[in-house]
Write a protein that holds these residues in place. Structure first.
Motif, short mmCIF file in Angstrom:
data_model
loop_
_atom_site.label_atom_id
_atom_site.label_comp_id
_atom_site.label_asym_id
_atom_site.label_seq_id
_atom_site.Cartn_x
_atom_site.Cartn_y
_atom_site.Cartn_z
N LYS A 121 4.45 54.71 71.81
CA LYS A 121 5.48 53.91 72.46
C LYS A 121 5.46 52.47 71.97
O LYS A 121 6.50 51.84 71.76
N LYS B 118 7.09 52.43 68.60
CA LYS B 118 8.36 53.16 68.48
C LYS B 118 9.44 52.35 67.78
O LYS B 118 10.15 52.85 66.91
N ASN B 119 9.60 51.11 68.18
CA ASN B 119 10.67 50.28 67.60
C ASN B 119 10.17 49.33 66.53
O ASN B 119 10.83 48.36 66.19
N GLN B 120 8.99 49.64 65.99
CA GLN B 120 8.38 48.79 64.97
C GLN B 120 9.08 49.01 63.63
O GLN B 120 9.20 50.13 63.15
N SER B 121 9.53 47.93 63.00
CA SER B 121 10.11 48.04 61.66
C SER B 121 9.05 47.65 60.63
O SER B 121 7.98 47.16 60.96
N ASP C 174 8.14 43.94 60.93
CA ASP C 174 7.51 43.38 62.12
C ASP C 174 5.99 43.32 61.94
O ASP C 174 5.40 44.15 61.22
#
Length: 467
Positions: free
Chosen positions: A439, A442-445, A448
């Protein structure tokens, strides 16, 4: 007197000639016929055309095709894609978004409108529509999807009960068995092609993560998500991929086995996600070269190189050096055979594992565990931690590093990080399980930063910030 003798001789000679002619030309040759019957061979020669093409023994596809074609739908995926840069984009910035239409197939699996298809058919969809064989069109909702198996579940709301296909047992499918592929290639709706099962447990990834049914039924772009059925009309696979240098069918097509697809959609419907069970081993398939390196006689099966701590395999007594030869009485020749069997099961299912150890064959029941191992970027493999390990490092939460990333192993070692250390925080979020880590990432590019807090080998809390 001489005349009388001459007449007698002539009469006798005439009688002989008459009898010989009768025997030669007029008498029925019964003995010849009997002799031919007795010497007729009891096998059928390969040149016997009537035998080779006996239409009475040919498979009947009509019933299976009629039942399946009405349950296979045409799926249309409307998404937005970035088009080529325009002059407006150069002056005003940004990139132009253009609508893009993708098409595929799907299979209705119950009368209430649940439809199974491929994940890649519905990926990034902003609007989905489904066209039935009777030309009725419905908007479709994505219930869930699993990229790993490339299976997705859709739902449409119809006024009437819908025709559907029942699941067959893909484990019982045999190489050489006739099958039908039903789908919508090149937007040609309701297309049926026939072929045989060419192979089972095919892996196209090279990582032993797939276990496809291979057929020679013609499958082309647009067939994805369609049905692979046997001659009884039972669903034994979801057509998914082709192997081609041209992008079109050249003789090979691949389908996700129905037992795997069924388990995935049942998990989505019951849990909202896919429950993956694991055996708890790492290893490789045997061949003559690898067997020689290991010093074992077997050339088929999966050699166990490592048993995962506290896994079902560990608790069942499997150990390094064992060779798995069967699972649930299904022969295991290569790793994809094992993948196929385990992928159709979920956590807490019990499988019967037959293995060879020191030349002795044994069978043990193994309970599959939920996958509690996760490969974390930069770090390596992590797993849920036991209370005894938390107590050892004097922390109340965290996950355990069980295998460091080989590429960064030297870096971690120089900084006092080793296998067994505990990660307590990821991106400033406390973690108690690998689900928490997933989690947090999850939105890690790729751009980042990754922030970690862990307990090093000295028992000290340390922080790392990667950009």
């Amino acid at each position: 007197m001489k005349k009388i003798l001459s007449l007698v001789l002539i009469s006798a000679l005439g009688g002989v000639l008459t009898l010989g002619g009768y025997k030669l030309f007029l008498e029925e040759k019964n003995t010849v016929v009997v002799e031919n019957v007795q010497t007729t061979p009891n096998f059928l020669p390969t040149s016997n055309i009537n035998t080779l093409y006996n239409t009475t023994e040919a498979p009947d596809f009509v019933s299976a095709a009629e039942n399946t074609v009405n349950a296979v739908v045409h799926v249309k995926n409307m998404s937005m894609s970035s088009g080529p840069m325009t002059f407006e984009d150069l002056f005003f910035g940004g990139g132009s978004q253009r609508p893009q239409l993708g098409t595929g197939s799907g299979v209705i699996i119950n009368a209430n409108g649940y439809i199974i298809t491929n994940n890649h058919v519905i990926k990034n969809a902003q609007k989905l529509s489904v066209t039935l064989n009777n030309n009725k069109i419905y908007e479709a909702e994505v219930i869930g999807a699993d990229p790993k198996t490339d299976i997705a579940l859709l739902k449409i709301e119809a006024d009437d009960e819908l025709p559907y296909v029942t699941f067959g047992d893909s484990d019982n499918a045999k190489i050489g068995e006739w099958v039908l592929a039903v789908g919508n290639p090149f937007n040609l709706t309701s297309t049926v092609t026939a072929g045989i099962i060419s192979a089972k447990a095919r892996d196209l990834s090279g990582k032993s993560t797939q276990s496809f049914i291979q057929t020679d039924a013609a499958v082309n772009p647009g067939n994805s998500g369609g049905a692979l059925v046997n001659t009884n009309g039972e669903l034994i696979g979801i057509n998914t991929a082709i192997s081609s240098q041209t992008g079109s069918y050249v003789g090979y097509s691949f389908a996700v086995p129905s037992n795997i697809a069924k388990r995935v959609i049942e998990d989505i419907m019951e849990y909202g996600n896919v429950q993956n069970g694991i055996l708890g081993i790492r290893g490789n398939a045997l061949n003559s070269k690898y067997s020689e390196e290991l010093g074992v006689n077997e050339t088929e099966g999966v050699y166990i190189g490592e048993v995962v701590e506290d896994s079902g395999a560990d608790r069942a007594g499997l150990r390094q050096g064992d060779i798995i030869v069967k699972v649930n009485n299904t022969k295991i020749s290569k790793f994809s055979d094992l993948t196929g069997q385990i992928s159709s099961k979920r956590p807490n299912d019990i499988v019967q594992v037959t293995f060879s150890r020191d030349g002795n064959i044994k069978t043990v029941p193994v309970t599959l565990f939920k996958n509690n191992v996760f490969t974390m970027p930069l770090v390596g493999e992590i797993k849920d931690v036991k209370k005894v390990d938390l107590k050892k490092f004097k922390v109340s939460n965290g996950v355990k590093i069980i295998k460091l990333n080989e590429k960064y192993n030297d870096y971690w070692t120089r900084n006092g990080v080793a296998e067994g250390c505990i990660i307590t925080s990821v991106n400033d979020v406390e973690v108690n399980s690998i689900e928490d880590v997933q989690k947090a990432l999850k939105n890690q590019s790729d751009y980042d930063s990754l922030r970690l807090e862990l307990i090093n080998t000295k028992g000290e809390k340390d922080r790392f910030n990667f950009r």
